[in-house]
Design a protein around this motif. Structure first.
Motif, PDB file in Angstrom:
ATOM      1  N   ARG A 148       0.839  -1.197   0.000  1.00 44.50           N
ATOM      2  CA  ARG A 148       0.000   0.000   0.000  1.00 44.50           C
ATOM      3  C   ARG A 148       0.881   1.257   0.000  1.00 44.50           C
ATOM      4  NH1 ARG A 148      -2.398   3.554   3.621  1.00 44.50           N
ATOM      5  NH2 ARG A 148      -1.000   2.753   5.210  1.00 44.50           N
ATOM      6  N   LEU A 149       1.911   1.261   0.875  1.00 43.71           N
ATOM      7  CA  LEU A 149       2.827   2.408   0.917  1.00 43.71           C
ATOM      8  C   LEU A 149       3.657   2.487  -0.357  1.00 43.71           C
ATOM      9  CD1 LEU A 149       4.246   2.628   4.563  1.00 43.71           C
ATOM     10  CD2 LEU A 149       2.505   4.029   3.464  1.00 43.71           C
ATOM     11  N   LEU A 150       4.038   1.312  -0.883  1.00 45.06           N
ATOM     12  CA  LEU A 150       4.852   1.311  -2.105  1.00 45.06           C
ATOM     13  C   LEU A 150       4.062   1.919  -3.266  1.00 45.06           C
ATOM     14  CD1 LEU A 150       7.390   0.650  -3.627  1.00 45.06           C
ATOM     15  CD2 LEU A 150       6.604  -1.717  -3.852  1.00 45.06           C
ATOM     16  N   ALA A 151       2.771   1.543  -3.383  1.00 48.67           N
ATOM     17  CA  ALA A 151       1.932   2.115  -4.444  1.00 48.67           C
ATOM     18  C   ALA A 151       1.871   3.637  -4.297  1.00 48.67           C
ATOM     19  CB  ALA A 151       0.530   1.510  -4.385  1.00 48.67           C
ATOM     20  N   ALA A 152       1.722   4.099  -3.056  1.00 44.82           N
ATOM     21  CA  ALA A 152       1.645   5.548  -2.816  1.00 44.82           C
ATOM     22  C   ALA A 152       2.957   6.227  -3.204  1.00 44.82           C
ATOM     23  CB  ALA A 152       1.331   5.818  -1.352  1.00 44.82           C
ATOM     24  N   LYS A 153       4.084   5.565  -2.887  1.00 42.61           N
ATOM     25  CA  LYS A 153       5.377   6.160  -3.194  1.00 42.61           C
ATOM     26  C   LYS A 153       5.593   6.234  -4.705  1.00 42.61           C
ATOM     27  CE  LYS A 153      10.222   6.176  -1.996  1.00 42.61           C
ATOM     28  NZ  LYS A 153      10.342   7.630  -1.915  1.00 42.61           N
ATOM     29  N   ILE A 154       5.225   5.164  -5.415  1.00 44.49           N
ATOM     30  CA  ILE A 154       5.393   5.131  -6.877  1.00 44.49           C
ATOM     31  C   ILE A 154       4.370   6.050  -7.550  1.00 44.49           C
ATOM     32  CG2 ILE A 154       5.320   3.587  -8.902  1.00 44.49           C
ATOM     33  CD1 ILE A 154       7.557   2.770  -7.144  1.00 44.49           C
ATOM     34  N   GLY A 155       3.220   6.215  -6.920  1.00 47.94           N
ATOM     35  CA  GLY A 155       2.180   7.061  -7.495  1.00 47.94           C
ATOM     36  C   GLY A 155       1.223   6.290  -8.373  1.00 47.94           C
ATOM     37  N   CYS A 156       0.588   5.248  -7.823  1.00 45.54           N
ATOM     38  CA  CYS A 156      -0.383   4.472  -8.605  1.00 45.54           C
ATOM     39  C   CYS A 156      -1.363   3.800  -7.661  1.00 45.54           C
ATOM     40  CB  CYS A 156       0.331   3.415  -9.453  1.00 45.54           C
ATOM     41  SG  CYS A 156       1.128   2.122  -8.479  1.00 45.54           S
ATOM     42  N   ARG A 157      -2.432   3.251  -8.215  1.00 46.10           N
ATOM     43  CA  ARG A 157      -3.358   2.440  -7.436  1.00 46.10           C
ATOM     44  C   ARG A 157      -2.692   1.112  -7.099  1.00 46.10           C
ATOM     45  NH1 ARG A 157      -6.927   4.073 -11.518  1.00 46.10           N
ATOM     46  NH2 ARG A 157      -8.655   5.385 -10.818  1.00 46.10           N
ATOM     47  N   GLN A 158      -3.180   0.468  -6.014  1.00 44.69           N
ATOM     48  CA  GLN A 158      -2.583  -0.817  -5.629  1.00 44.69           C
ATOM     49  C   GLN A 158      -2.732  -1.872  -6.727  1.00 44.69           C
ATOM     50  OE1 GLN A 158      -3.957  -0.853  -1.210  1.00 44.69           O
ATOM     51  NE2 GLN A 158      -2.591  -2.587  -1.474  1.00 44.69           N
ATOM     52  N   GLU A 159      -3.881  -1.880  -7.421  1.00 45.70           N
ATOM     53  CA  GLU A 159      -4.057  -2.897  -8.463  1.00 45.70           C
ATOM     54  C   GLU A 159      -3.090  -2.653  -9.630  1.00 45.70           C
ATOM     55  OE1 GLU A 159      -6.454  -0.841  -7.367  1.00 45.70           O
ATOM     56  OE2 GLU A 159      -7.783  -0.162  -8.980  1.00 45.70           O
ATOM     57  N   ASN A 160      -2.763  -1.359  -9.877  1.00 57.80           N
ATOM     58  CA  ASN A 160      -1.786  -1.075 -10.937  1.00 57.80           C
ATOM     59  C   ASN A 160      -0.381  -1.495 -10.524  1.00 57.80           C
ATOM     60  OD1 ASN A 160      -3.795  -0.088 -12.515  1.00 57.80           O
ATOM     61  ND2 ASN A 160      -3.335   2.078 -12.140  1.00 57.80           N
ATOM     62  N   LEU A 161      -0.109  -1.440  -9.214  1.00 60.40           N
ATOM     63  CA  LEU A 161       1.195  -1.900  -8.737  1.00 60.40           C
ATOM     64  C   LEU A 161       1.342  -3.402  -9.009  1.00 60.40           C
ATOM     65  CD1 LEU A 161       3.811  -1.090  -7.202  1.00 60.40           C
ATOM     66  CD2 LEU A 161       2.687  -1.900  -5.122  1.00 60.40           C
ATOM     67  N   SER A 162       0.289  -4.159  -8.749  1.00 53.82           N
ATOM     68  CA  SER A 162       0.334  -5.601  -9.016  1.00 53.82           C
ATOM     69  C   SER A 162       0.577  -5.853 -10.503  1.00 53.82           C
ATOM     70  CB  SER A 162      -0.981  -6.264  -8.600  1.00 53.82           C
ATOM     71  OG  SER A 162      -1.225  -6.008  -7.241  1.00 53.82           O
ATOM     72  N   ARG A 163      -0.108  -5.077 -11.357  1.00 60.68           N
ATOM     73  CA  ARG A 163       0.099  -5.214 -12.809  1.00 60.68           C
ATOM     74  C   ARG A 163       1.535  -4.862 -13.185  1.00 60.68           C
ATOM     75  NH1 ARG A 163      -4.560  -1.806 -14.061  1.00 60.68           N
ATOM     76  NH2 ARG A 163      -6.251  -3.105 -13.291  1.00 60.68           N
ATOM     77  N   ALA A 164       2.070  -3.823 -12.542  1.00 61.16           N
ATOM     78  CA  ALA A 164       3.443  -3.404 -12.856  1.00 61.16           C
ATOM     79  C   ALA A 164       4.437  -4.500 -12.465  1.00 61.16           C
ATOM     80  CB  ALA A 164       3.771  -2.096 -12.130  1.00 61.16           C
ATOM     81  N   PHE A 165       4.237  -5.116 -11.280  1.00 64.99           N
ATOM     82  CA  PHE A 165       5.111  -6.225 -10.883  1.00 64.99           C
ATOM     83  C   PHE A 165       5.007  -7.362 -11.899  1.00 64.99           C
ATOM     84  CE2 PHE A 165       5.626  -4.675  -6.404  1.00 64.99           C
ATOM     85  CZ  PHE A 165       6.993  -4.861  -6.321  1.00 64.99           C
TER      86      PHE A 165
END
Lengths: 242, 242
Positions: B191-208
């Motif tokens: 959750r914090l990582l998504a905020a730091k990168i600047g995206c929604r949590q579901e987009n972080l999963s897609r990015a990984f």
């Protein structure tokens, strides 16, 4: 910094032209007589032609720049050589304060978009002067902090608002009247506007299309806002919940 | 600023604990004896519990904060009441410099993510001291300018890189070895990582997921980079050409 730009830009200007101008800059307005006099001694005015470089990314920051009239694009070049416009500065705006105060290289190349008239304040002179002028120091610290705040706000906007919402906020900032409708012309072409908002040009067109539902009508660079209150409600909706 | 936090946080700390600590902060290391002594007089150390507020957005900026150990989230609340994490500060980092120097309200609420130990420097004391300590003034100006540069870089990243590229850059910054592979644990939850990168949590999963093709393997918070050179090439590609 290309010295050639300055010698070019100074053609036709009286020697004391820049000195008279310094007084009208908000950052320097109303300082003690002797500090104001010393500021004038380290300042000058230059004119730049459309497309002319004013300073260059990576060069030592020699001057703090104030845009008196005109429009200046700040262009950042990435490590792979591609260039992007990161900001557009207009009348009354300034750039270069942080690198001048920290003795760092310029963060971006500044290019005159249209014929532009700038006041240049020597960075070395300013850094010396603030040690002996507490009022000037406090103003400079505050200006640098406000610059920081503005960029942090931009980060929040980019992280948490959609392109359409950022465009809506930008358009709302151009409204000067108190009513619920407004007509105005965009101050930039759409390429610069896309860069300022932080999107591809094709996404800017899509954002304008999506704002039709919020009462935004465009014809070329003419913009009509038919329902400012509705557009405001759209602009402040958070698009990302974390 | 809630004074209650400080009285709570100071329980169990010796009075001169914060003063000894100031010397080890990079911003203040190696100053003249008398300036260092005056800095110690305006500094103290406080401990904060997980979830405890350290300062609050909109309150007058009373202190400059250094994270000695722990992790602090800076949380910005928008005009519609929604809150977003804009930055996470770890050991050795600081926050609050710009509002303290400019006498502005705090830009964000700071909350301890884990048990955290902070050094607090009085903003009024620091603003007074810089008028009489040119070396300290130059360090503070440089620190503020570097903060500005870092935020401008973040704006460039947000404008011109995809979520996957920003995540790749973040992961590459966590690599400490020289080889072409690396294993480490993520320092934040997602959750914090998504905020730091600047995206929604579901987009972080897609990015990984999309970074698997670039040799990034994850199991929970464990990360393995199988081909750092390949990941670097991916990260520096500009995604938006203007």
């Amino acid at each position: 910094m290309k010295s050639g730009n300055h010698s070019h830009g100074q053609q036709g200007l009286a020697e004391d032209d820049g000195r008279a101008t310094i007084d009208v800059l908000p950052l320097f307005h109303g300082l003690d007589g002797s500090v104001a006099e010393q500021l004038k001694q380290i300042s000058r005015v230059s004119n730049f032609l459309p497309g002319e470089n004013i300073c260059e990314q990576g060069q030592p920051a020699a001057d703090l720049f104030f845009v008196l009239t005109g429009r200046v694009a700040l262009i950042h070049t990435a490590s792979n050589g591609e260039s992007v416009v990161v900001e557009v500065i207009q009348d009354g705006g300034y750039f270069g304060l942080a690198p001048v105060l920290a003795n760092l290289p310029y963060l971006a190349t500044a290019k005159a978009v249209v014929a532009s008239r700038l006041a240049l304040v020597s960075g070395v002179g300013l850094s010396d002067l603030i040690h002996f002028a507490p009022n000037l120091l406090m103003r400079v610290l505050r200006a640098e902090a406000l610059d920081f705040v503005a960029v942090v706000q931009q980060v929040c906007d980019l992280k948490f608002r959609t392109t359409s919402q950022r465009l809506a906020r930008y358009l709302l900032n151009l409204v000067v009247s108190d009513g619920n409708t407004a007509d105005f012309r965009l101050p930039f072409d759409k390429r610069l506007l896309a860069a300022k908002i932080g999107c591809r040009q094709e996404n800017l067109s899509r954002a304008f299309a999506s704002l039709r539902a919020e009462g935004v009508e465009t014809h070329g660079s003419s913009v009509t806002l038919h329902d400012i209150q509705k557009l405001k409600r759209f602009a402040i909706t958070e698009s990302v919940a974390l």
